[in-house]
Write a protein that holds these residues in place. Structure first.
Motif, short mmCIF file in Angstrom:
data_model
loop_
_atom_site.label_atom_id
_atom_site.label_comp_id
_atom_site.label_asym_id
_atom_site.label_seq_id
_atom_site.Cartn_x
_atom_site.Cartn_y
_atom_site.Cartn_z
N MET A 1 44.70 39.33 40.49
CA MET A 1 44.96 39.26 39.05
C MET A 1 43.78 39.83 38.26
SD MET A 1 47.10 35.75 38.32
CE MET A 1 45.85 34.55 38.73
N PHE A 2 42.58 39.46 38.70
CA PHE A 2 41.38 39.92 37.99
C PHE A 2 41.25 41.45 38.03
CE2 PHE A 2 36.74 40.91 38.65
CZ PHE A 2 36.41 40.89 37.30
N CYS A 3 41.40 42.01 39.23
CA CYS A 3 41.24 43.47 39.36
C CYS A 3 42.36 44.21 38.61
CB CYS A 3 41.23 43.89 40.83
SG CYS A 3 39.74 43.34 41.70
N ALA A 4 43.60 43.68 38.68
CA ALA A 4 44.71 44.32 37.96
C ALA A 4 44.45 44.31 36.46
CB ALA A 4 46.02 43.60 38.27
N GLY B 1 41.20 51.06 32.51
CA GLY B 1 41.52 52.28 33.25
C GLY B 1 40.60 52.44 34.44
N ALA B 2 40.03 53.64 34.60
CA ALA B 2 39.16 53.89 35.75
C ALA B 2 37.95 52.97 35.76
CB ALA B 2 38.71 55.35 35.73
N GLY B 3 37.55 52.48 34.58
CA GLY B 3 36.42 51.54 34.50
C GLY B 3 36.68 50.24 35.25
N GLY B 4 37.94 49.99 35.57
CA GLY B 4 38.28 48.79 36.34
C GLY B 4 37.67 48.79 37.73
N ILE B 5 37.20 49.96 38.16
CA ILE B 5 36.58 50.07 39.49
C ILE B 5 35.41 49.10 39.62
CG2 ILE B 5 34.92 51.91 38.94
CD1 ILE B 5 37.09 51.88 42.07
#
Lengths: 219, 291
Positions: A139-142, A149-153
């Motif tokens: 849930m956290f990573c989603a 966006g890509a910053g979610g990495i």
């Protein structure tokens, strides 16, 4: 409560059905393997300690990435959804730990009849905590990828660190790097670390998704 | 449902989609939200629906909408594709979400609309044609019976007969259950007869908010002999012209005074209401850069 009911009814039932199918497949594979060599490990332990956690991670991703926007589109607030999703992650982890335990009971019976040997597996509590944390990390990573966006990495190493601590109490799920002895020294107190990991993952999900914009979908 | 927008700004990084916009809608009407591509229609509707935190104020019946359960439960926005539908879900499942999560959902009506638009219930959303997905969005919006229902170009993928069926369904349902409906569209003339009030935005700013009939009276269609029409429209703002043989029709912007009306009668010219679409083109920046 409406959101929780829908999540619990649909996804828990779906997950239990998937688990039942995978269990049947594992039993069939075990019988096939037994035709060529002696059985020395629990096939169900491979499933529960290695594969199931990834499934729970996927459910966590699905809940935030797919269902949160639908809930908002149907006039529900993010807060309402996150309360329901938090409760749902506990119920799902509990249900899947129960399914895992039932699988071990049934598999144990089969192994006893066939005179096969099974390796050690974890306690129901250890599986519950592992499933719980992996779902929350999903849930956290989603939420992070949907929002940034890509910053979610940047959420991935955090999620990985939170997820990996839960595997210490489960044989066959891999040891922790660098701190192999700590879980042994802490004993069952290590579960408190898993609970802390769950709370951190959940807090991260809330922090990121609480006022997340609902972006236009391309489907 | 009354809608009050005050100082609304929506930014995406360096891009300002809505720039300090303010307006009010008194409610219980069908509103047309008109604007060119990139004018900020979707951003505005997203802010009205609580899809994003607004900079400024968005109030529905006096209550802020963002993350306010009481207000958000009364809003339904369907954008180009159905937000309320996952492509992996069957259509029947999409309707179940509506029934489970929306207090105002009318499932019998939803099933009627599904039948009207010939949407297969057992098919996954991702396997529907563009027209069927558009129709599903319309089903979600109308069956929600939300006090504020917004459709953002959601009928564009439909073929003409289906669009006409949608217009009929929309009008019938609005008559039976009056509420605030906002429709953004590029098919202005098709929808013009349904619209009671028009909001035109451009470059993130409000250009005009007017009753549709009042807006139409801002211009006149002048039809007659080509030479007479040319003589009559000389010096007036002509938005567009059409010719067929010796007959010509010209869209003139601005009201005509008594003297001009008498002259038109003398020349045997027919005067009629102007098309909303021509006014819209005039009021927003045309592609050629001429306003």
């Amino acid at each position: 409560m409406k959101i929780f009911r829908v999540l619990a009814k649909t996804l828990t039932a779906y997950s239990a059905l998937v688990a039942a199918g995978v269990f049947a497949f594992a039993v069939v594979v075990t019988f096939i393997v037994s035709a060529f060599r002696g059985v020395e490990i629990s096939a169900w332990n491979v499933v529960t300690s290695q594969i199931a956690r990834w499934f729970l991670l996927w459910v966590g991703v699905y809940v935030i990435h797919n269902l949160l926007p639908i809930a908002v589109a149907h006039g529900r607030t993010r807060r309402e959804f996150l309360v329901a999703a938090s409760g749902f992650s506990v119920v799902l982890a509990l249900a899947m730990a129960l399914v895992a335990w039932l699988g071990f009971v049934v598999e144990g019976g089969i192994y006893a009849v066939m005179d096969w040997r099974a390796d050690e597996h974890g306690t129901p509590l250890a599986y519950f905590l592992m499933f719980l944390v992996w779902c929350a990390v999903g849930m956290f990573c989603a939420a992070a990828f949907d929002r940034f966006g890509a910053g979610g990495i940047f959420s991935v190493p955090v999620g990985l660190a939170l997820a990996v601590v839960t595997t210490a109490g489960i044989p066959g799920s891999g040891n922790l790097p660098f701190i192999r002895n700590v879980p042994v020294l802490l004993g069952s107190g290590w579960h408190a670390v898993s609970v802390l990991a769950f709370l951190i993952a959940l807090a991260g999900t809330w922090a990121v998704a609480r006022d997340m914009p609902i972006r236009l979908r391309t489907t | 449902m009354r809608v009050d927008v005050q100082g609304l700004t929506v930014r995406y990084g360096d891009v300002t989609a809505i720039d300090d916009m303010s307006f009010s809608l008194s409610g219980n009407k069908i509103y047309g939200l008109l604007g060119r591509n990139g004018s900020g229609k979707t951003s505005l509707m997203s802010a009205l629906a609580g899809y994003r935190r607004p900079i400024g104020s968005v109030r529905l019946d006096g209550e802020p909408v963002f993350e306010n359960a009481a207000a958000m439960g009364k809003v339904c926005l369907v954008r180009h594709s159905a937000d309320a539908a996952d492509k992996g879900d069957k259509v029947s499942y999409v309707l179940e979400y509506g029934a489970a999560w929306r207090d105002t959902w009318d499932n019998a009506y939803a099933l009627d609309l599904v039948e009207l638009f010939k949407i297969p219930l057992k098919t996954k959303v991702g396997e529907l044609s563009l027209g069927q997905r558009s129709a599903l969005g319309v089903v979600i919006a109308l069956a929600s019976r939300s006090p504020l229902t917004m459709l953002d170009e959601s009928h564009l993928g439909m073929d003409t007969p289906t669009r006409y069926a949608f217009y009929d369904a929309l009008l019938n349902d609005f008559m039976a259950h009056p509420r605030t409906i906002i429709i953004s569209t590029h098919l202005i003339e098709e929808l013009a007869s349904l619209l009671e009030e028009v909001v035109i935005i451009d470059n993130g700013r409000l250009v005009l908010q007017e009753e549709a009939d009042v807006l139409r009276s801002r211009g006149t269609e002048v039809t007659g002999n080509a030479a007479d029409v040319d003589e009559f429209t000389a010096g007036l703002t002509v938005l567009s012209e059409r010719s067929l043989g010796r007959t010509k029709a010209a869209m003139v912007y601005g009201s005509l005074d008594d003297e001009q009306l008498i002259r038109a009668r003398q020349l045997g010219l027919e005067l009629g209401p102007i098309a909303l679409q021509d006014l819209f083109v005039h009021l927003t920046e045309p592609v050629g850069g001429k306003r």
